[in-house]
Design an enzyme around this catalytic site. Structure first.
Site, mmCIF file in Angstrom:
data_model
loop_
_atom_site.group_PDB
_atom_site.id
_atom_site.type_symbol
_atom_site.label_atom_id
_atom_site.label_comp_id
_atom_site.label_asym_id
_atom_site.label_seq_id
_atom_site.Cartn_x
_atom_site.Cartn_y
_atom_site.Cartn_z
ATOM 1 N N GLU A 167 -5.418 6.760 -15.045
ATOM 2 C CA GLU A 167 -5.192 5.556 -14.236
ATOM 3 C C GLU A 167 -5.906 4.328 -14.801
ATOM 4 O OE1 GLU A 167 -6.129 6.282 -10.134
ATOM 5 O OE2 GLU A 167 -4.576 7.803 -9.913
ATOM 6 N N GLU A 365 -1.503 14.206 -10.439
ATOM 7 C CA GLU A 365 -2.280 14.127 -9.189
ATOM 8 C C GLU A 365 -1.336 13.789 -8.051
ATOM 9 O OE1 GLU A 365 -5.714 11.505 -8.895
ATOM 10 O OE2 GLU A 365 -6.282 11.980 -10.957
HETATM 11 C C1 BG6 Z 1 -7.096 8.924 -7.991
HETATM 12 C C2 BG6 Z 1 -8.215 9.142 -8.978
HETATM 13 O O1 BG6 Z 1 -6.794 7.574 -7.983
HETATM 14 O O2 BG6 Z 1 -7.306 9.199 -6.658
HETATM 15 C C3 BG6 Z 1 -9.313 10.070 -8.484
HETATM 16 O O3 BG6 Z 1 -7.732 9.569 -10.217
HETATM 17 C C4 BG6 Z 1 -9.605 9.800 -7.016
HETATM 18 O O4 BG6 Z 1 -10.434 9.879 -9.304
HETATM 19 C C5 BG6 Z 1 -8.323 10.085 -6.231
HETATM 20 O O5 BG6 Z 1 -10.676 10.520 -6.531
HETATM 21 C C6 BG6 Z 1 -8.460 9.943 -4.729
HETATM 22 O O6 BG6 Z 1 -8.733 8.624 -4.366
HETATM 23 P P1 BG6 Z 1 -9.946 8.251 -3.438
HETATM 24 O O7 BG6 Z 1 -10.107 6.789 -3.569
HETATM 25 O O8 BG6 Z 1 -9.591 8.667 -2.060
HETATM 26 O O9 BG6 Z 1 -11.074 8.993 -3.999
#
Ligand code: BG6
Length: 465
Positions: A167, A365
């Protein structure tokens, strides 16, 4: 009842990152990152005052954690290497303890039949590099490329899937536009320079890999956020196109097509925010085309034409070109404040099929962060039926895209075990495995048992829950 069948070699697994899971943040020879520094400066910015030293102890517990992954039916797992751990000065000597840890961890994954997917940079800029200006400084680009070459040399024989960045837009928008990550700058021109240098670093690392390790593949992980207009009125559609250009195509086009969209180049020139470039850069970008793509998908972006005039004296922001739109009756993950729109993943995959040469990709993800999950514990296990439903519904759309020809090779959940989430720390839990913060005890959630079955069967039927 229909059965949603996935190919036998489909990648089932999860993703994590060094800074969010290793722990031992300033031990074992690791140098500070911007996260250690920011936490020291402004601990109140972190949920419950929990900082990067208190992550889920993967550094100590990787062996038993990998056994848990096996129980979850994983055949693949993505994590990242910490640049600050491997090369504490940013350039130069490697930290032997880090070499030992990453070598053993990768080997342990392979011994367990889990393919390691290794990312080279997941938001964790070494502080020494940030002190040089971070991605604003081209010297840091070269230092990063040297670091990636070191990784290819050290671990290349065991790693077949590499990712240059996770990202890359996040440090740009959160760090240089919206004051949500260090260095808390709000400056569009500097943000553009950071974005540009990141992609240059990416392209150089891809070229370096292609020169040295032909047997594997290298890609990038992008958070693609499909932009939907409020209506089919041309002004709303234009707003959606602009959001897509700024937030998706700004990284997707150079990564997959090897060049920036002309419309974006023109926009940056018109607003006098074009980055500093050097002769030969276009050729570097052209050589940086990825072999495959990781797609992170959490939420859609809904927009409408601007109703209010912008303040010409205020800082330039992407929102000069659209306004966020809250669709009535949207489904929300209210803990995270993100809309849940499962079809978005299908739209992304079809877009890649139609406009990006159907590049091999996988969902790197997707996930659902939920606060206070202890309230769902029954007989010692978190009954996260909401997460099962979330994953199933997304997988159904992935499956549909695949039956229509999308080149999707796998699905990874964010994340394996509840992990430290930057400024949100441990507010929302995302894992297949619950982590007790006090005892560090790990317990598989109901979704973990469910995914193990799905991975064994390579699918699930429509009545399955
Ligand atoms: C993604 C990232 O954007 O979302 C992760 O690659 C992150 O590192 C995940 O932990 C969840 O987002 P957040 O802001 O709820 O931690």
């Amino acid at each position: 009842m229909s059965f949603y069948k996935f190919p036998n070699d489909f990648w089932w697994g999860s993703a994590s990152s060094a800074a969010q899971s290793e722990g031992a943040s300033l031990a074992e020879g690791k140098a500070p990152t911007i996260w250690d520094h920011w936490f020291e400066q402004q601990p109140w910015r972190f949920f419950d005052g929990v900082g990067p030293a208190d992550t889920s102890t993967f550094y100590q517990n990787y062996k038993s954690d990998i056994q848990l992954m096996k129980q979850l039916g994983h055949n693949s797992f993505r994590t990242s290497i910490s640049w600050a751990r491997l090369i504490p000065d940013g350039v130069g000597a490697v930290n032997p303890k880090a070499v030992e840890f990453y070598t053993n961890m990768i080997q342990e994954l392979k011994n367990a039949g889990i393919e390691p997917f290794i990312c080279l940079f997941h938001f964790d800029m070494p502080l020494v590099m940030q002190e040089k200006g971070g991605w604003e400084n081209r010297e840091v680009v070269d230092a990063y490329v040297e670091y990636t070459k070191t990784c290819f040399d050290l671990f290349g024989k065991d790693v077949r899937y590499w990712f240059t960045f996770n990202e890359p837009i996040v440090p740009v928008e959160q760090g240089y536009l919206y004051d949500a990550h260090y260095p808390n700058v709000v400056d569009f021109k500097r943000a553009v320079q950071v974005a540009y240098h990141t992609m240059l670093a990416h392209a150089k690392a891809v070229s370096a890999y292609h020169h040295s390790h032909e047997h594997g593949q290298i890609g990038i992980v992008l958070n693609l956020t499909p932009s939907y207009p409020r209506s089919s009125h041309p002004s709303d559609e234009k707003a959606a196109r602009m959001a897509d250009l700024l937030f998706n195509r700004s990284f997707l086009d150079p990564a997959v097509l090897g060049q920036y969209p002309q419309e974006l180049v023109q926009l940056m020139a018109d607003y006098n925010v074009a980055p500093k470039t050097e002769p030969g850069d276009s050729e570097l970008l052209r050589l940086g085309k990825v072999d495959m793509l990781g797609v992170n998908y959490y939420q859609p972006r809904r927009v409408k034409a601007r109703l209010n005039a912008i303040n010409p004296d205020g800082p330039m922001l992407p929102e000069w070109f659209f306004e966020p739109y809250e669709m009535p009756v949207r489904k929300m993950n209210r803990y995270r404040g993100w809309e849940i729109y499962e079809k978005g993943v299908y739209d992304i995959l079809l877009n890649l099929k139609e406009n990006y040469g159907n590049i091999p990709c996988y969902i790197s993800e997707n996930g659902m962060g939920v606060e206070d999950e202890q309230r769902f514990i029954v007989n010692g296990q978190v009954q996260d039926d909401y997460r099962i439903e979330f994953i199933r519904n997304h997988l159904i759309w992935v499956n549909k895209a695949m039956t229509e020809g999308a080149n999707c090779r796998g699905y990874h959940l964010w994340t394996f075990i509840d992990c430290w989430s930057w400024a949100n720390a441990y507010k929302n839990r995302y894992g297949f495995v619950a982590l007790d913060l006090k005892t560090q005890q790990r317990t598989i959630k109901k979704s973990g048992n469910w995914i193990a079955q799905v991975a064994r069967d390579n699918g699930f039927d429509s009545g399955d829950n």
